[in-house]
Motif scaffolding. Structure first.
Motif, PDB file in Angstrom:
ATOM      1  N   PRO A  72       0.804  -1.229   0.000  1.00 48.21           N
ATOM      2  CA  PRO A  72       0.000   0.000   0.000  1.00 48.21           C
ATOM      3  C   PRO A  72       0.833   1.273   0.000  1.00 48.21           C
ATOM      4  CG  PRO A  72       0.021  -0.980   2.175  1.00 48.21           C
ATOM      5  CD  PRO A  72       0.718  -1.943   1.278  1.00 48.21           C
ATOM      6  N   ASP A  73       2.126   1.145   0.294  1.00 49.84           N
ATOM      7  CA  ASP A  73       2.985   2.329   0.348  1.00 49.84           C
ATOM      8  C   ASP A  73       3.781   2.535  -0.934  1.00 49.84           C
ATOM      9  OD1 ASP A  73       2.280   3.035   3.027  1.00 49.84           O
ATOM     10  OD2 ASP A  73       3.518   1.360   3.722  1.00 49.84           O
ATOM     11  N   ALA A  74       3.428   1.801  -1.991  1.00 54.02           N
ATOM     12  CA  ALA A  74       4.134   1.946  -3.260  1.00 54.02           C
ATOM     13  C   ALA A  74       3.960   3.363  -3.800  1.00 54.02           C
ATOM     14  CB  ALA A  74       3.606   0.928  -4.268  1.00 54.02           C
ATOM     15  N   ALA A  75       5.001   3.878  -4.447  1.00 49.29           N
ATOM     16  CA  ALA A  75       4.978   5.267  -4.925  1.00 49.29           C
ATOM     17  C   ALA A  75       3.876   5.490  -5.951  1.00 49.29           C
ATOM     18  CB  ALA A  75       6.339   5.613  -5.532  1.00 49.29           C
ATOM     19  N   TRP A  76       3.625   4.509  -6.813  1.00 47.35           N
ATOM     20  CA  TRP A  76       2.615   4.676  -7.861  1.00 47.35           C
ATOM     21  C   TRP A  76       1.196   4.757  -7.283  1.00 47.35           C
ATOM     22  CZ3 TRP A  76      -1.303   1.130  -8.260  1.00 47.35           C
ATOM     23  CH2 TRP A  76      -1.099  -0.117  -7.633  1.00 47.35           C
ATOM     24  N   LEU A  77       1.026   4.224  -6.045  1.00 45.78           N
ATOM     25  CA  LEU A  77      -0.303   4.207  -5.431  1.00 45.78           C
ATOM     26  C   LEU A  77      -0.597   5.479  -4.643  1.00 45.78           C
ATOM     27  CD1 LEU A  77      -2.755   2.262  -5.067  1.00 45.78           C
ATOM     28  CD2 LEU A  77      -1.692   1.532  -2.918  1.00 45.78           C
ATOM     29  N   ALA A  78       0.443   6.221  -4.309  1.00 47.83           N
ATOM     30  CA  ALA A  78       0.295   7.379  -3.424  1.00 47.83           C
ATOM     31  C   ALA A  78      -0.775   8.381  -3.863  1.00 47.83           C
ATOM     32  CB  ALA A  78       1.640   8.078  -3.259  1.00 47.83           C
ATOM     33  N   PRO A  79      -0.882   8.728  -5.171  1.00 44.57           N
ATOM     34  CA  PRO A  79      -1.876   9.744  -5.565  1.00 44.57           C
ATOM     35  C   PRO A  79      -3.328   9.338  -5.305  1.00 44.57           C
ATOM     36  CG  PRO A  79      -0.212   9.467  -7.273  1.00 44.57           C
ATOM     37  CD  PRO A  79      -0.026   8.333  -6.302  1.00 44.57           C
ATOM     38  N   VAL A  80      -3.591   8.025  -5.255  1.00 41.95           N
ATOM     39  CA  VAL A  80      -4.979   7.575  -5.095  1.00 41.95           C
ATOM     40  C   VAL A  80      -5.187   6.781  -3.811  1.00 41.95           C
ATOM     41  CG1 VAL A  80      -5.415   7.518  -7.571  1.00 41.95           C
ATOM     42  CG2 VAL A  80      -4.535   5.471  -6.439  1.00 41.95           C
ATOM     43  N   ALA A  81      -4.168   6.686  -2.975  1.00 46.02           N
ATOM     44  CA  ALA A  81      -4.233   5.816  -1.792  1.00 46.02           C
ATOM     45  C   ALA A  81      -5.353   6.192  -0.839  1.00 46.02           C
ATOM     46  CB  ALA A  81      -2.890   5.845  -1.059  1.00 46.02           C
ATOM     47  N   ASN A  82      -5.673   7.479  -0.731  1.00 46.22           N
ATOM     48  CA  ASN A  82      -6.696   7.927   0.229  1.00 46.22           C
ATOM     49  C   ASN A  82      -8.094   8.025  -0.363  1.00 46.22           C
ATOM     50  OD1 ASN A  82      -4.942   8.174   2.445  1.00 46.22           O
ATOM     51  ND2 ASN A  82      -4.239  10.174   1.735  1.00 46.22           N
ATOM     52  N   LEU A  83      -8.239   7.689  -1.630  1.00 44.12           N
ATOM     53  CA  LEU A  83      -9.571   7.750  -2.249  1.00 44.12           C
ATOM     54  C   LEU A  83     -10.453   6.621  -1.716  1.00 44.12           C
ATOM     55  CD1 LEU A  83      -8.806   8.534  -6.002  1.00 44.12           C
ATOM     56  CD2 LEU A  83      -9.725  10.088  -4.271  1.00 44.12           C
ATOM     57  N   PRO A  84     -11.742   6.890  -1.476  1.00 42.66           N
ATOM     58  CA  PRO A  84     -12.648   5.834  -0.995  1.00 42.66           C
ATOM     59  C   PRO A  84     -12.936   4.808  -2.085  1.00 42.66           C
ATOM     60  CG  PRO A  84     -13.524   8.035  -0.567  1.00 42.66           C
ATOM     61  CD  PRO A  84     -12.395   8.201  -1.522  1.00 42.66           C
ATOM     62  N   VAL A  85     -12.821   3.542  -1.749  1.00 44.11           N
ATOM     63  CA  VAL A  85     -13.144   2.478  -2.712  1.00 44.11           C
ATOM     64  C   VAL A  85     -14.612   2.544  -3.132  1.00 44.11           C
ATOM     65  CG1 VAL A  85     -13.280  -0.029  -3.033  1.00 44.11           C
ATOM     66  CG2 VAL A  85     -11.292   0.979  -1.898  1.00 44.11           C
ATOM     67  N   PRO A  86     -15.571   2.836  -2.223  1.00 47.25           N
ATOM     68  CA  PRO A  86     -16.982   2.923  -2.649  1.00 47.25           C
ATOM     69  C   PRO A  86     -17.197   3.934  -3.771  1.00 47.25           C
ATOM     70  CG  PRO A  86     -16.817   2.967  -0.260  1.00 47.25           C
ATOM     71  CD  PRO A  86     -15.428   3.051  -0.770  1.00 47.25           C
ATOM     72  N   LEU A  87     -16.517   5.069  -3.691  1.00 52.69           N
ATOM     73  CA  LEU A  87     -16.657   6.087  -4.730  1.00 52.69           C
ATOM     74  C   LEU A  87     -16.096   5.591  -6.051  1.00 52.69           C
ATOM     75  CD1 LEU A  87     -17.465   9.004  -5.427  1.00 52.69           C
ATOM     76  CD2 LEU A  87     -15.163   9.711  -4.748  1.00 52.69           C
ATOM     77  N   LEU A  88     -14.966   4.889  -6.009  1.00 54.19           N
ATOM     78  CA  LEU A  88     -14.357   4.354  -7.231  1.00 54.19           C
ATOM     79  C   LEU A  88     -15.260   3.300  -7.868  1.00 54.19           C
ATOM     80  CD1 LEU A  88     -10.589   4.030  -6.197  1.00 54.19           C
ATOM     81  CD2 LEU A  88     -11.702   5.855  -7.494  1.00 54.19           C
ATOM     82  N   ILE A  89     -15.903   2.473  -7.036  1.00 55.22           N
ATOM     83  CA  ILE A  89     -16.833   1.467  -7.558  1.00 55.22           C
ATOM     84  C   ILE A  89     -17.990   2.149  -8.277  1.00 55.22           C
ATOM     85  CG2 ILE A  89     -18.521  -0.289  -6.902  1.00 55.22           C
ATOM     86  CD1 ILE A  89     -16.647  -1.037  -4.586  1.00 55.22           C
ATOM     87  N   LEU A  90     -18.525   3.169  -7.655  1.00 57.30           N
ATOM     88  CA  LEU A  90     -19.660   3.902  -8.222  1.00 57.30           C
ATOM     89  C   LEU A  90     -19.289   4.551  -9.550  1.00 57.30           C
ATOM     90  CD1 LEU A  90     -22.578   4.736  -7.632  1.00 57.30           C
ATOM     91  CD2 LEU A  90     -21.685   6.713  -6.397  1.00 57.30           C
ATOM     92  N   VAL A  91     -18.158   5.226  -9.585  1.00 57.83           N
ATOM     93  CA  VAL A  91     -17.719   5.917 -10.801  1.00 57.83           C
ATOM     94  C   VAL A  91     -17.403   4.902 -11.907  1.00 57.83           C
ATOM     95  CG1 VAL A  91     -15.868   7.317 -11.783  1.00 57.83           C
ATOM     96  CG2 VAL A  91     -16.870   7.942  -9.579  1.00 57.83           C
ATOM     97  N   THR A  92     -16.774   3.789 -11.542  1.00 59.23           N
ATOM     98  CA  THR A  92     -16.422   2.766 -12.535  1.00 59.23           C
ATOM     99  C   THR A  92     -17.657   2.194 -13.211  1.00 59.23           C
ATOM    100  OG1 THR A  92     -14.412   2.166 -11.319  1.00 59.23           O
ATOM    101  CG2 THR A  92     -15.269   0.558 -12.893  1.00 59.23           C
ATOM    102  N   VAL A  93     -18.672   1.866 -12.414  1.00 54.02           N
ATOM    103  CA  VAL A  93     -19.902   1.304 -12.985  1.00 54.02           C
ATOM    104  C   VAL A  93     -20.643   2.353 -13.810  1.00 54.02           C
ATOM    105  CG1 VAL A  93     -22.146   0.285 -12.456  1.00 54.02           C
ATOM    106  CG2 VAL A  93     -20.139  -0.406 -11.150  1.00 54.02           C
TER     107      VAL A  93
END
Length: 344
Positions: free
Chosen positions: A171-192
């Motif tokens: 979870p501490d990978a550099a590539w993940l840092a920009p989106v690490a704090n985004l809520p997964v529920p919101l990403l699920i909603l936007v993706t669908v």
């Protein structure tokens, strides 16, 4: 006039809903004792996913000039189904989620077939099938319960950092840092929303849904696939409702055949559709706008908490919002000079 201004004018309802949501959401976080934090953002997202999916489900029939009174019941039914089948190994849980979504889409397909080949008005057909859905939910879950995997619950109801950490990533990978704090529920909603609705909207079937709402007779004379579009619209509505039911089951780790809950979600979905700029007469709007409308309703309920509004007054305020929303949706009728246009 620039193309951006033209787009804004063509989508006044959506633009107004987006501005209203941003104003309310920012005001809420200004007043919130903890301000804008990741924890508050995740909590807000979790509370918004189910109503957003049900609002998107309601949108598709409304675009054809109808109403689907079964969306809340289908959400409740699929929540109960998910509470039984989303368990076991990761593969079994994946298959359980697919089965849940398939059940919702199948129920929507049944609605479409009844409306098209039974020639029954959508509001009557779905009122009956909604009762069937609640009955099935009660058979599956006579009392609340379930066995959703706790790791799945944690991963999908928190941040991206928690999701990666739960399933063994870094979870501490550099590539993940920009989106690490985004809520997964919101990403699920936007993706669908963007992965399912926008491609559907651009198909011939999707455009036919809009044409039916604008003028079904004109769509028929143009040779558009009306029956196919109606069946697809109700099937998609069932799919979106099952997305809400699946997430609700994962979020609560249980299923509950709650009749009151089903009715409340159905009524709120109609308000969200109108708030999002979709006309109840059909032909104007979209699921993305309804998603925003659902978020507006949720933000209003968030204000109840931080302003300590008396619970006895909350239904009154929600009812006034619903009345205003439906009234705004009816404004179109006052701009039509030839009243026969309302029945096209």
């Amino acid at each position: 006039m620039s193309s951006l201004c033209q787009k804004i004018l063509r989508n006044r309802g959506f633009t107004g809903a987006l501005v209203l949501f941003l104003v309310l959401f920012l005001g809420y976080h200004v007043l919130h004792p903890r301000g804008f934090s990741t924890a508050v953002f995740i909590q807000n997202s979790n509370e918004s996913v189910a109503i957003a999916f049900v609002a998107m489900a309601q949108t598709v029939p409304v675009l054809m000039g109808g109403l689907d009174l079964s969306v809340g019941a289908v959400m409740t039914l699929t929540s109960c189904i998910a509470s039984v089948v989303v368990t076991g190994t990761p593969l079994q849980m994946m298959l359980g989620m697919l089965l849940t979504l398939a059940c919702g889409a199948g129920f929507g397909l049944m609605n479409g077939l009844i409306v098209v080949y039974g020639r029954i008005q959508p509001i009557i057909a779905t009122l009956a099938t909604g009762a069937i859905a609640i009955g099935l939910a009660l058979v599956i879950r006579p009392s609340p319960g379930g066995d959703i995997d706790p790791d799945l619950n944690w991963a999908l109801t928190n941040s991206v950092w928690d999701l990666v950490d739960t399933f063994g990533g870094n979870p501490d990978a550099a590539w993940l840092a920009p989106v690490a704090n985004l809520p997964v529920p919101l990403l699920i909603l936007v993706t669908v929303a963007f992965g399912v609705w926008l491609p559907f909207k651009r198909t011939v079937t999707g455009r036919t849904v809009y044409s039916i709402g604008s003028s079904e007779s004109s769509a028929f004379m143009s040779g558009l696939p009306i029956a196919r579009a109606k069946i697809a619209a109700f099937t998609l509505a069932g799919f979106f409702a099952s997305c809400g039911g699946l997430y609700l089951a994962i979020q609560t780790s249980s299923g509950n055949a709650d009749v009151t809950q089903a009715g409340a979600y159905t009524l709120n979905s109609i308000a969200a559709v109108v708030l999002g700029g979709t006309s109840l007469l059909g032909g104007i709007g979209g699921a993305i706008g309804s998603l925003i409308g659902a978020l507006i309703l949720r933000v209003i309920s968030f204000y109840f908490r931080i302003l300590s509004i008396d619970p006895l007054l909350q239904p009154l305020i929600e009812g006034m919002v619903l009345l205003v929303a439906v009234s705004l949706g009816a404004l179109r009728t006052f701009r039509i000079k030839n009243k026969l246009e309302l029945f096209r």
